[in-house]
Design a protein around this motif. Sequence first.
Motif, PDB file in Angstrom:
ATOM      1  N   ARG A  95       0.738  -0.976  -0.165  1.00  0.00           N
ATOM      2  CA  ARG A  95      -0.054  -0.085   0.010  1.00  0.00           C
ATOM      3  C   ARG A  95       0.971   1.152   0.151  1.00  0.00           C
ATOM      4  O   ARG A  95       2.023   1.265   0.222  1.00  0.00           O
ATOM      5  CB  ARG A  95      -0.974   0.011   1.242  1.00  0.00           C
ATOM      6  CG  ARG A  95      -1.600  -1.197   1.347  1.00  0.00           C
ATOM      7  CD  ARG A  95      -2.606  -1.315   0.349  1.00  0.00           C
ATOM      8  NE  ARG A  95      -3.731  -0.362   0.225  1.00  0.00           N
ATOM      9  CZ  ARG A  95      -4.920  -0.395  -0.208  1.00  0.00           C
ATOM     10  NH1 ARG A  95      -5.244  -1.691  -0.743  1.00  0.00           N
ATOM     11  NH2 ARG A  95      -5.479   0.615  -0.331  1.00  0.00           N
ATOM     12  N   PRO A  96       0.338   2.398  -0.325  1.00  0.00           N
ATOM     13  CA  PRO A  96      -0.998   2.601  -0.962  1.00  0.00           C
ATOM     14  C   PRO A  96      -1.054   2.012  -2.347  1.00  0.00           C
ATOM     15  O   PRO A  96      -0.230   1.690  -2.855  1.00  0.00           O
ATOM     16  CB  PRO A  96      -1.015   4.248  -0.970  1.00  0.00           C
ATOM     17  CG  PRO A  96       0.267   4.579  -0.699  1.00  0.00           C
ATOM     18  CD  PRO A  96       1.350   3.574  -0.261  1.00  0.00           C
ATOM     19  N   TRP A  97      -2.408   1.945  -2.406  1.00  0.00           N
ATOM     20  CA  TRP A  97      -2.855   1.337  -3.711  1.00  0.00           C
ATOM     21  C   TRP A  97      -2.065   1.828  -5.017  1.00  0.00           C
ATOM     22  O   TRP A  97      -1.967   2.973  -5.128  1.00  0.00           O
ATOM     23  CB  TRP A  97      -4.411   1.454  -4.025  1.00  0.00           C
ATOM     24  CG  TRP A  97      -4.807   0.595  -5.350  1.00  0.00           C
ATOM     25  CD1 TRP A  97      -5.307   1.557  -6.505  1.00  0.00           C
ATOM     26  CD2 TRP A  97      -5.098  -0.470  -5.311  1.00  0.00           C
ATOM     27  NE1 TRP A  97      -5.370   0.374  -7.390  1.00  0.00           N
ATOM     28  CE2 TRP A  97      -5.495  -0.808  -6.710  1.00  0.00           C
ATOM     29  CE3 TRP A  97      -4.752  -1.587  -4.513  1.00  0.00           C
ATOM     30  CZ2 TRP A  97      -5.537  -2.076  -7.332  1.00  0.00           C
ATOM     31  CZ3 TRP A  97      -4.966  -2.899  -5.189  1.00  0.00           C
ATOM     32  CH2 TRP A  97      -5.525  -3.033  -6.565  1.00  0.00           C
ATOM     33  N   GLY A  98      -1.607   0.764  -5.896  1.00  0.00           N
ATOM     34  CA  GLY A  98      -0.745   1.360  -6.882  1.00  0.00           C
ATOM     35  C   GLY A  98       0.882   1.461  -6.650  1.00  0.00           C
ATOM     36  O   GLY A  98       1.327   1.788  -7.527  1.00  0.00           O
ATOM     37  N   GLN A  99       1.163   1.339  -5.437  1.00  0.00           N
ATOM     38  CA  GLN A  99       2.666   1.407  -4.985  1.00  0.00           C
ATOM     39  C   GLN A  99       3.051   0.174  -4.421  1.00  0.00           C
ATOM     40  O   GLN A  99       4.039   0.487  -3.552  1.00  0.00           O
ATOM     41  CB  GLN A  99       2.594   2.881  -3.979  1.00  0.00           C
ATOM     42  CG  GLN A  99       2.356   3.975  -4.806  1.00  0.00           C
ATOM     43  CD  GLN A  99       2.339   5.284  -3.847  1.00  0.00           C
ATOM     44  OE1 GLN A  99       3.240   5.195  -3.055  1.00  0.00           O
ATOM     45  NE2 GLN A  99       1.548   6.020  -3.855  1.00  0.00           N
ATOM     46  N   SER A 100       2.585  -0.901  -4.630  1.00  0.00           N
ATOM     47  CA  SER A 100       3.348  -2.213  -4.095  1.00  0.00           C
ATOM     48  C   SER A 100       4.640  -2.255  -4.295  1.00  0.00           C
ATOM     49  O   SER A 100       5.053  -2.289  -5.442  1.00  0.00           O
ATOM     50  CB  SER A 100       2.467  -3.371  -4.568  1.00  0.00           C
ATOM     51  OG  SER A 100       2.902  -4.542  -3.745  1.00  0.00           O
ATOM     52  N   LYS A 101       5.359  -2.636  -3.420  1.00  0.00           N
ATOM     53  CA  LYS A 101       6.696  -3.059  -3.491  1.00  0.00           C
ATOM     54  C   LYS A 101       6.877  -4.358  -3.845  1.00  0.00           C
ATOM     55  O   LYS A 101       8.164  -4.933  -4.147  1.00  0.00           O
ATOM     56  CB  LYS A 101       7.526  -2.687  -2.298  1.00  0.00           C
ATOM     57  CG  LYS A 101       7.452  -1.327  -1.744  1.00  0.00           C
ATOM     58  CD  LYS A 101       7.833  -0.394  -2.863  1.00  0.00           C
ATOM     59  CE  LYS A 101       7.653   1.189  -2.492  1.00  0.00           C
ATOM     60  NZ  LYS A 101       7.695   1.949  -3.522  1.00  0.00           N
ATOM     61  N   TRP A 102       5.669  -5.242  -3.889  1.00  0.00           N
ATOM     62  CA  TRP A 102       5.932  -6.802  -3.963  1.00  0.00           C
ATOM     63  C   TRP A 102       5.994  -7.176  -5.480  1.00  0.00           C
ATOM     64  O   TRP A 102       6.463  -8.135  -5.982  1.00  0.00           O
ATOM     65  CB  TRP A 102       4.747  -7.607  -3.094  1.00  0.00           C
ATOM     66  CG  TRP A 102       4.806  -7.235  -1.830  1.00  0.00           C
ATOM     67  CD1 TRP A 102       3.815  -6.668  -0.977  1.00  0.00           C
ATOM     68  CD2 TRP A 102       5.779  -7.840  -0.812  1.00  0.00           C
ATOM     69  NE1 TRP A 102       4.002  -6.700   0.491  1.00  0.00           N
ATOM     70  CE2 TRP A 102       5.101  -7.275   0.649  1.00  0.00           C
ATOM     71  CE3 TRP A 102       6.732  -8.590  -0.766  1.00  0.00           C
ATOM     72  CZ2 TRP A 102       5.929  -7.851   1.637  1.00  0.00           C
ATOM     73  CZ3 TRP A 102       7.517  -8.865   0.387  1.00  0.00           C
ATOM     74  CH2 TRP A 102       6.948  -8.562   1.561  1.00  0.00           C
ATOM     75  N   GLY A 103       5.143  -6.223  -6.258  1.00  0.00           N
ATOM     76  CA  GLY A 103       4.708  -6.673  -7.806  1.00  0.00           C
ATOM     77  C   GLY A 103       5.996  -6.985  -8.391  1.00  0.00           C
ATOM     78  O   GLY A 103       7.053  -6.344  -8.538  1.00  0.00           O
ATOM     79  N   GLY A 104       5.900  -8.099  -9.361  1.00  0.00           N
ATOM     80  CA  GLY A 104       6.845  -8.712  -9.947  1.00  0.00           C
ATOM     81  C   GLY A 104       8.275  -9.091  -9.404  1.00  0.00           C
ATOM     82  O   GLY A 104       9.087 -10.010  -9.903  1.00  0.00           O
ATOM     83  N   LYS A 105       8.346  -9.329  -7.881  1.00  0.00           N
ATOM     84  CA  LYS A 105       9.089 -10.082  -7.079  1.00  0.00           C
ATOM     85  C   LYS A 105       8.941 -11.299  -7.405  1.00  0.00           C
ATOM     86  O   LYS A 105       8.016 -12.017  -6.657  1.00  0.00           O
ATOM     87  CB  LYS A 105       9.209  -9.459  -5.680  1.00  0.00           C
ATOM     88  CG  LYS A 105       9.473  -7.985  -5.627  1.00  0.00           C
ATOM     89  CD  LYS A 105      10.928  -7.566  -5.695  1.00  0.00           C
ATOM     90  CE  LYS A 105      11.144  -6.236  -5.641  1.00  0.00           C
ATOM     91  NZ  LYS A 105      12.752  -5.675  -5.888  1.00  0.00           N
ATOM     92  N   PRO A 106      10.019 -12.152  -7.810  1.00  0.00           N
ATOM     93  CA  PRO A 106       9.668 -13.715  -7.705  1.00  0.00           C
ATOM     94  C   PRO A 106       9.740 -14.128  -6.163  1.00  0.00           C
ATOM     95  O   PRO A 106      10.529 -13.586  -5.392  1.00  0.00           O
ATOM     96  CB  PRO A 106      11.130 -14.251  -8.431  1.00  0.00           C
ATOM     97  CG  PRO A 106      11.986 -13.164  -8.554  1.00  0.00           C
ATOM     98  CD  PRO A 106      11.199 -11.637  -8.447  1.00  0.00           C
ATOM     99  N   ALA A 107       8.997 -14.973  -5.770  1.00  0.00           N
ATOM    100  CA  ALA A 107       8.811 -15.642  -4.416  1.00  0.00           C
ATOM    101  C   ALA A 107       8.852 -16.942  -4.473  1.00  0.00           C
ATOM    102  O   ALA A 107       8.378 -17.818  -5.581  1.00  0.00           O
ATOM    103  CB  ALA A 107       7.581 -14.749  -4.027  1.00  0.00           C
ATOM    104  N   ALA A 108       9.172 -17.455  -3.130  1.00  0.00           N
ATOM    105  CA  ALA A 108       8.960 -18.845  -3.018  1.00  0.00           C
ATOM    106  C   ALA A 108       8.367 -18.875  -1.639  1.00  0.00           C
ATOM    107  O   ALA A 108       8.553 -17.961  -0.957  1.00  0.00           O
ATOM    108  CB  ALA A 108      10.412 -19.714  -2.909  1.00  0.00           C
ATOM    109  N   VAL A 109       7.729 -19.892  -1.129  1.00  0.00           N
ATOM    110  CA  VAL A 109       6.995 -20.162   0.100  1.00  0.00           C
ATOM    111  C   VAL A 109       7.634 -21.631   0.618  1.00  0.00           C
ATOM    112  O   VAL A 109       7.394 -22.412   0.079  1.00  0.00           O
ATOM    113  CB  VAL A 109       5.745 -20.047  -0.024  1.00  0.00           C
ATOM    114  CG1 VAL A 109       4.943 -20.517   1.231  1.00  0.00           C
ATOM    115  CG2 VAL A 109       5.042 -18.616  -0.588  1.00  0.00           C
TER     116      VAL A 109
END
Length: 183
Positions: free
Chosen positions: A97-111
Motif C-alpha cells: 500500500r498505498p494502492w498502486g505503489q506495491s513493493k511486492w509486484g513482479g518480485k519472484p517468490a517462494a514459500v
Amino acid sequence: MAQLNIAVVVGSLRKESFNRQFAQALVKQFPADVKAHFVRIDDLPLYDQDSDGAPPVPAVKRLRDEVAAADGVLFVTPEYNRSIPGVLKNAIDQASRPWGQSKWGGKPAAVCGVSIGTIGTAVAQSHLHSVLAFLDMPQLGQPEMFIQWKEGLVVDGVIGKASHEYVQKFVDALVAWVRKHQG
C-alpha cells in the motif's frame, strides 16, 4: 553472475521460532553469490488505510525499501489456525500500500514453512500463495516444501543430514527462479 539479494520474511515473532531457526539454517545453503537479508516485521504498526496519504513511519519505510531492494523473496511461514499469521499478513499489507505503489509486484517468490504437525504448513502456504498471486509475484511452484519439525531437522544451526539434500533442491530451485525473473 551478479550477486542476488533475497529478502527472507519469517512469519513468526516467537523467540525460539522453529520457522526462524529453519530459515537461518536454510540460507546457509545459498550459493556464495546469493545474499539473504532477513526482513524485520515485529515493529510494524497495524496497517490502517488512513495512513496511506501520510509519509510512512520509519519501520514501514524500512520494510518497503528492503522489499524494493530485493531481487526475490522467500516467505517462511508457520501455520496459525489453518492460515498465515496476522503479523505476516500485516507486513504484506504494509508493503503493498498505498494502492498502486506495491513493493511486492513482479518480485519472484517462494514459500516454505515448518510445523510440528505432519502436514507442515500446507494450508497456510496455500493461503499465502493466493495473496502473493494477487500481488503479482511470480511464485516458485515446485518443489513444494512442507516440513514437519522433528529432532534433527536443524542441528547446530544447519539443516540436518536427513533433510539437507531435500532442502538443497528447494534452495537451488529458488535461486534459479529468482535469476530467471531478474530484470
